[in-house]
Design an enzyme around this catalytic site. Structure first.
Site, short mmCIF file in Angstrom:
data_model
loop_
_atom_site.label_atom_id
_atom_site.label_comp_id
_atom_site.label_asym_id
_atom_site.label_seq_id
_atom_site.Cartn_x
_atom_site.Cartn_y
_atom_site.Cartn_z
N HIS A 157 35.95 52.44 32.32
CA HIS A 157 37.08 52.58 31.41
C HIS A 157 36.67 53.09 30.03
O HIS A 157 37.53 53.44 29.23
CB HIS A 157 37.80 51.23 31.25
CG HIS A 157 38.48 50.77 32.50
ND1 HIS A 157 39.46 51.50 33.12
CD2 HIS A 157 38.32 49.64 33.24
CE1 HIS A 157 39.87 50.85 34.20
NE2 HIS A 157 39.20 49.72 34.29
N GLU A 159 38.16 42.14 42.10
CA GLU A 159 39.30 42.34 41.21
C GLU A 159 40.55 42.82 41.94
O GLU A 159 41.47 43.37 41.31
CB GLU A 159 38.94 43.32 40.09
CG GLU A 159 38.28 44.60 40.57
CD GLU A 159 37.79 45.47 39.41
OE1 GLU A 159 38.24 45.25 38.26
OE2 GLU A 159 36.96 46.36 39.65
N ASP A 178 42.84 43.32 36.55
CA ASP A 178 43.17 44.00 37.81
C ASP A 178 43.50 43.00 38.91
O ASP A 178 44.36 43.27 39.76
CB ASP A 178 42.01 44.90 38.25
CG ASP A 178 42.03 46.24 37.53
OD1 ASP A 178 43.12 46.79 37.33
OD2 ASP A 178 40.95 46.73 37.18
#
Length: 261
Positions: free
Chosen positions: A45, A143, A169
């Site tokens: 990310h 996740e 997530d």
């Protein structure tokens, strides 16, 4: 030789971490100066290339802090590059099966145990393949709802250092809003189950907490590798506190840490 995360957990029971999402030399050093045990570099990310990560890892070569790099997949090439640059461990996102976890481990091991290509970039790493393998920790992220039925099998994959929960997530995958992830029983029960599975398997349980109070709670739940804040979160909190002191105002100190991952 063991990974530095394993050693830290063995010595201190909990390893506390910071997180870096953009190119910076000051952030990792300040985490180290403050007493954090590890710093994570986010190539999933974050806005980091492997060249950015290599430069920051080199800068930290003689700084007493462990380093982990999060990558988006089990692709062995980028995993090998960050390990060749000196990362102490990798964290592989979105793993849902023991087969994927085994692929992540294989990407950190040389033949015949794995598929990693030999090519250390720093002289200080040495040329001993066995030592290079032993120092490379590998975590896989739990996740998604799809991963939960396989948590025990994932934790049992040979060579795995640990599992790492991405609570945001996970909450989304279970059908809940991200702001509710620490208060929704279905999500918190799943998080506790991951920690319990890791304990049964004898591997490290990690999690992205995103704030000190949440990190303290995660430690009480049995997590041993806990990321507290990114450099942007830490800067925002510190900047807000300075402004609050200067103006004499009260209220939100700008911490804003939600524990996203």
């Amino acid at each position: 030789m063991s990974s530095r995360i394993d050693v830290t957990v063995a010595e201190r029971s909990v390893a506390w971490g910071g997180w870096v999402v953009g190119p910076t030399f000051l952030g990792p050093e300040e985490f180290a100066r403050t007493g954090y045990d590890y710093v994570g570099f986010d190539m999933q990310h974050g806005y980091l290339s492997d060249a950015d990560v290599a430069l920051m890892l080199r800068r930290l070569e003689h700084v007493p802090i462990a380093t982990v790099v999060r990558l988006p997949s089990t692709d062995p090439a980028p995993i090998g590059r960050v390990l060749d640059a000196g990362a102490d461990a990798v964290v592989i996102a979105m793993v849902e099966t023991p087969e994927q976890a085994a692929q992540a481990v294989a990407a950190t091991r040389y033949a015949p145990a794995g598929v990693r290509s030999f090519g250390p970039l720093r002289a200080s790493l040495g040329m001993d393949a066995a030592e290079l393998e032993a120092r490379a920790g590998v975590f896989v992220m739990i996740e998604t709802a799809a991963a939960l039925p396989f948590v025990d099998e994932i934790c049992a994959v040979p060579g795995l250092t640990g599992v790492y929960v991405g609570p945001a997530d996970l909450a989304i995958s279970l059908g809940h809003a991200v702001p509710d992830m620490w208060t929704t029983p279905e999500v918190t029960d799943a998080i506790r189950c991951v920690a319990a599975a890791a304990k049964r398997a004898g591997v490290v349980a990690g999690i992205h907490a995103g704030a000190g109070k949440t990190g303290n709670m995660m430690a009480s739940w049995g997590f041993q590798m806990i990321t507290l804040a990114s450099e942007s979160q830490a800067l925002r909190r510190g900047a807000a506190e300075h402004l609050r002191e200067a103006t004499g105002s009260s209220g939100d100190n700008g911490a804003g840490a939600k524990g996203y991952s």
